[in-house]
Design an enzyme around this catalytic site. Structure first.
Site, PDB file in Angstrom:
ATOM      1  N   THR A 186      18.184  -8.721  -0.838  1.00 54.03           N
ATOM      2  CA  THR A 186      17.183  -7.883  -1.507  1.00 54.03           C
ATOM      3  C   THR A 186      16.355  -7.094  -0.492  1.00 54.03           C
ATOM      4  O   THR A 186      16.226  -5.866  -0.595  1.00 54.03           O
ATOM      5  CB  THR A 186      16.242  -8.790  -2.336  1.00 54.03           C
ATOM      6  OG1 THR A 186      17.057  -9.591  -3.171  1.00 54.03           O
ATOM      7  CG2 THR A 186      15.279  -7.992  -3.171  1.00 54.03           C
ATOM      8  N   VAL A 208       4.183 -12.604   5.061  1.00 57.06           N
ATOM      9  CA  VAL A 208       3.027 -13.064   4.281  1.00 57.06           C
ATOM     10  C   VAL A 208       2.628 -11.998   3.268  1.00 57.06           C
ATOM     11  O   VAL A 208       2.284 -10.868   3.644  1.00 57.06           O
ATOM     12  CB  VAL A 208       1.823 -13.380   5.202  1.00 57.06           C
ATOM     13  CG1 VAL A 208       0.633 -13.856   4.383  1.00 57.06           C
ATOM     14  CG2 VAL A 208       2.197 -14.417   6.244  1.00 57.06           C
ATOM     15  N   ILE A 262       1.620  -6.372   1.242  1.00 60.98           N
ATOM     16  CA  ILE A 262       0.193  -6.261   1.602  1.00 60.98           C
ATOM     17  C   ILE A 262       0.063  -6.355   3.125  1.00 60.98           C
ATOM     18  O   ILE A 262       0.543  -7.324   3.712  1.00 60.98           O
ATOM     19  CB  ILE A 262      -0.629  -7.408   0.960  1.00 60.98           C
ATOM     20  CG1 ILE A 262      -0.444  -7.446  -0.555  1.00 60.98           C
ATOM     21  CG2 ILE A 262      -2.102  -7.280   1.337  1.00 60.98           C
ATOM     22  CD1 ILE A 262      -1.123  -8.643  -1.226  1.00 60.98           C
ATOM     23  N   GLY A 289      14.261 -13.776 -13.663  1.00 60.19           N
ATOM     24  CA  GLY A 289      14.582 -13.590 -12.250  1.00 60.19           C
ATOM     25  C   GLY A 289      13.380 -13.730 -11.329  1.00 60.19           C
ATOM     26  O   GLY A 289      13.479 -13.480 -10.127  1.00 60.19           O
ATOM     27  N   LYS A 309       2.840 -19.494   4.329  1.00 62.31           N
ATOM     28  CA  LYS A 309       2.059 -18.251   4.490  1.00 62.31           C
ATOM     29  C   LYS A 309       0.629 -18.547   4.943  1.00 62.31           C
ATOM     30  O   LYS A 309       0.099 -17.855   5.817  1.00 62.31           O
ATOM     31  CB  LYS A 309       2.067 -17.472   3.173  1.00 62.31           C
ATOM     32  CG  LYS A 309       3.455 -16.935   2.817  1.00 62.31           C
ATOM     33  CD  LYS A 309       3.504 -16.433   1.380  1.00 62.31           C
ATOM     34  CE  LYS A 309       4.895 -15.941   1.001  1.00 62.31           C
ATOM     35  NZ  LYS A 309       5.057 -15.732  -0.439  1.00 62.31           N
TER      36      LYS A 309
HETATM   37  N1  HSE Z   1       9.116 -16.402  -3.627  1.00 65.82           N
HETATM   38  C1  HSE Z   1       7.919 -15.762  -3.176  1.00 65.82           C
HETATM   39  C2  HSE Z   1       6.978 -15.577  -4.346  1.00 65.82           C
HETATM   40  C3  HSE Z   1       8.124 -14.440  -2.518  1.00 65.82           C
HETATM   41  O1  HSE Z   1       7.257 -16.023  -5.449  1.00 65.82           O
HETATM   42  O2  HSE Z   1       5.921 -15.012  -4.127  1.00 65.82           O
HETATM   43  C4  HSE Z   1       8.662 -14.580  -1.132  1.00 65.82           C
HETATM   44  O3  HSE Z   1       7.851 -15.377  -0.344  1.00 65.82           O
END
Ligand code: HSE
Length: 443
Positions: A13, A131, A135, A186, A204
């Site tokens: 992606t 992170v 943003i 999804g 993060k």
């Molecule tokens: N899977 C993460 C989320 C995005 O749901 O925010 C990638 O870190």
């Protein structure tokens, strides 16, 4: 100036998005940069896909060959995980290649190995996309807020969890039902553990904590509590009391050490963070000079995440020929100033608390509960009885003033031991309204 050559590891992606951004905004990027950015080599499981997405790039099947290729200046690692991705990144650094990665797990768990090697080899490792997706929070922490002592960070940094919590609140649905809906849309993976149990947010907040306080990565000390055990009743009761429940990543500097934690949190509904809904992310930073600043946007998705990846590529391209002294340090502080600090155990953190107690509806019950809280020096801010479950059992919801977690846990153990209390107590941490001033290091 000659083009900057990119070697792309992974065309999923974000990799596909990166190719799209570099292609669609090529003219704007070279207007900003003064040189062209070109994908010279790609590595993916599917050669067909690679040829389709990057027809002008060399397809290199072996990632370890790509990271040593002479036509690659910057390796963009978008494999994810800590298997091949870690080995390929370390190999690339050994070979003097600069790195851009969106891999939060890799940095939070192995950053203490990766960054020193990068410094030794004089290469840049950029990770804006790791992170909060699109943003630019890494840029803000490392550069925009560089004049400040950062006090705390609180972020909604997992879109999947935020989507689930938003749906639970809006529809009153149970966690399991919303998770199924999120998977069908999804938004949630087939195995959603990483997102819903707080691991992704933990990675993060670990990275942001290191940048904010000039510490190494401390992921192993980060407290992780996800949303899978949240009862929609608590979301409803919280709302009735003027709060929303969000999965927050929180890091705070206190006199005793650093708090580093991920857990569901009640937030007063008047606060901006409480109104970040769906899959969106937001990060609030409290710093001594500027006060509170808030950063909001898409935390995932092909193009938003690729926006951050390409910004990192542009940053590297601007500095690639500059003296290393001109670079922004990887972890925001000079490497010699990155110092280990005490990460507080959860018993020592301070917070407000939401407690839901199921107890016999008879004279004296409330008095006994209140006395046990007082015994542990836990002060009650609000207390309501939330109806009767059956003829003889009631639910009592208590909000506490800010207190030390150890005291609340002791009080909970004592209350659960009362004969009038007939189920485990639900405890959710709570952010209280506190003014942000130079003297107050609230989050
Ligand atoms: N899977 C993460 C989320 C995005 O749901 O925010 C990638 O870190």
């Amino acid at each position: 100036m000659k083009p900057v050559n990119i070697g792309l590891l992974g065309l999923g992606t974000v990799g596909g998005g990166t190719a799209t951004v570099l292609q669609d905004n090529a003219a704007e990027i070279s207007r900003r940069l003064g040189r062209e950015v070109r994908i010279s080599a790609v590595c993916d499981l599917s050669e067909e896909k690679a040829k389709q997405i990057c027809p002008n790039a060399a397809f290199i099947k072996d990632p370890f060959e790509l990271v040593q290729h002479q036509d690659v200046d910057v390796v963009v690692e978008l494999f994810g995980g800590t298997g091949i991705a870690k080995d390929a990144v370390l190999k690339a650094i050994e070979n003097g290649k600069h790195i851009v990665t969106a891999n939060k797990k890799l940095l939070a768990e192995y950053g203490n190995e990766i960054f020193p090697l990068a410094e030794e080899k004089n290469v840049m490792v950029q990770f804006e996309a790791a992170v909060a997706g699109g943003i630019p929070i890494i840029k803000a922490l490392r550069e925009g807020l560089a004049a400040n002592q950062i006090r705390s960070i609180a972020g909604i940094i997992n879109g999947t969890s935020n989507f689930i919590l938003t749906e639970m609140r809006e529809k009153g649905s149970a966690f399991a039902d919303v998770l199924k809906e999120a998977q069908a849309l999804g938004y949630a993976e087939a195995d959603p553990t990483f997102d819903i149990e707080g691991h992704d947010a933990g990675h993060k907040i670990t990275i942001m904590s290191a940048l904010a306080f000039g510490t190494p990565m401390n992921f192993s000390a980060c407290y992780l509590e996800g949303i899978s055990k949240l009862d929609s009743r608590d979301i409803k009761y919280a709302e009735e009391l003027g709060y929303r429940i969000k999965l927050l990543g929180i890091t705070r500097k206190t006199d005793k050490g650093i708090e580093l934690r991920v857990h569901p949190t009640l937030i007063p509904e008047s606060r901006l963070l409480a109104n970040v809904n769906g899959v969106m992310n937001a990060v609030r930073v409290n710093a001594d000079m500027v006060g509170e600043t808030l950063y909001y946007g898409a935390g995932a998705g092909a193009l938003p995440t690729a926006s951050a990846v390409v910004a990192d590529i542009i940053d590297i391209a601007r500095l690639i020929e500059a003296e290393t002294d001109h670079r922004v340090p990887h972890l925001a502080f000079q490497p010699s100033q990155v110092q280990a600090q005490n990460i507080l155990p959860m018993d020592e953190i301070t917070s407000g608390y939401y407690l839901r107690v199921q107890a016999t509806d008879e004279p004296g019950t409330l008095g006994q509960i209140a006395a046990l809280l007082a015994k542990e020096n836990v002060s009650i801010e609000a207390l309501i009885q939330k109806g009767v479950i059956d003829q003889s059992t009631a639910e009592i919801v208590i909000l506490t003033h800010t207190t030390v977690e150890r005291n609340v846990k002791r009080a909970i153990a004592a209350i659960e031991a009362l004969s009038c209390v007939d189920a485990p107590i639900t405890m959710i941490r709570m952010e209280r309204d506190r003014k942000s001033t130079r003297l107050n290091s609230s989050h």
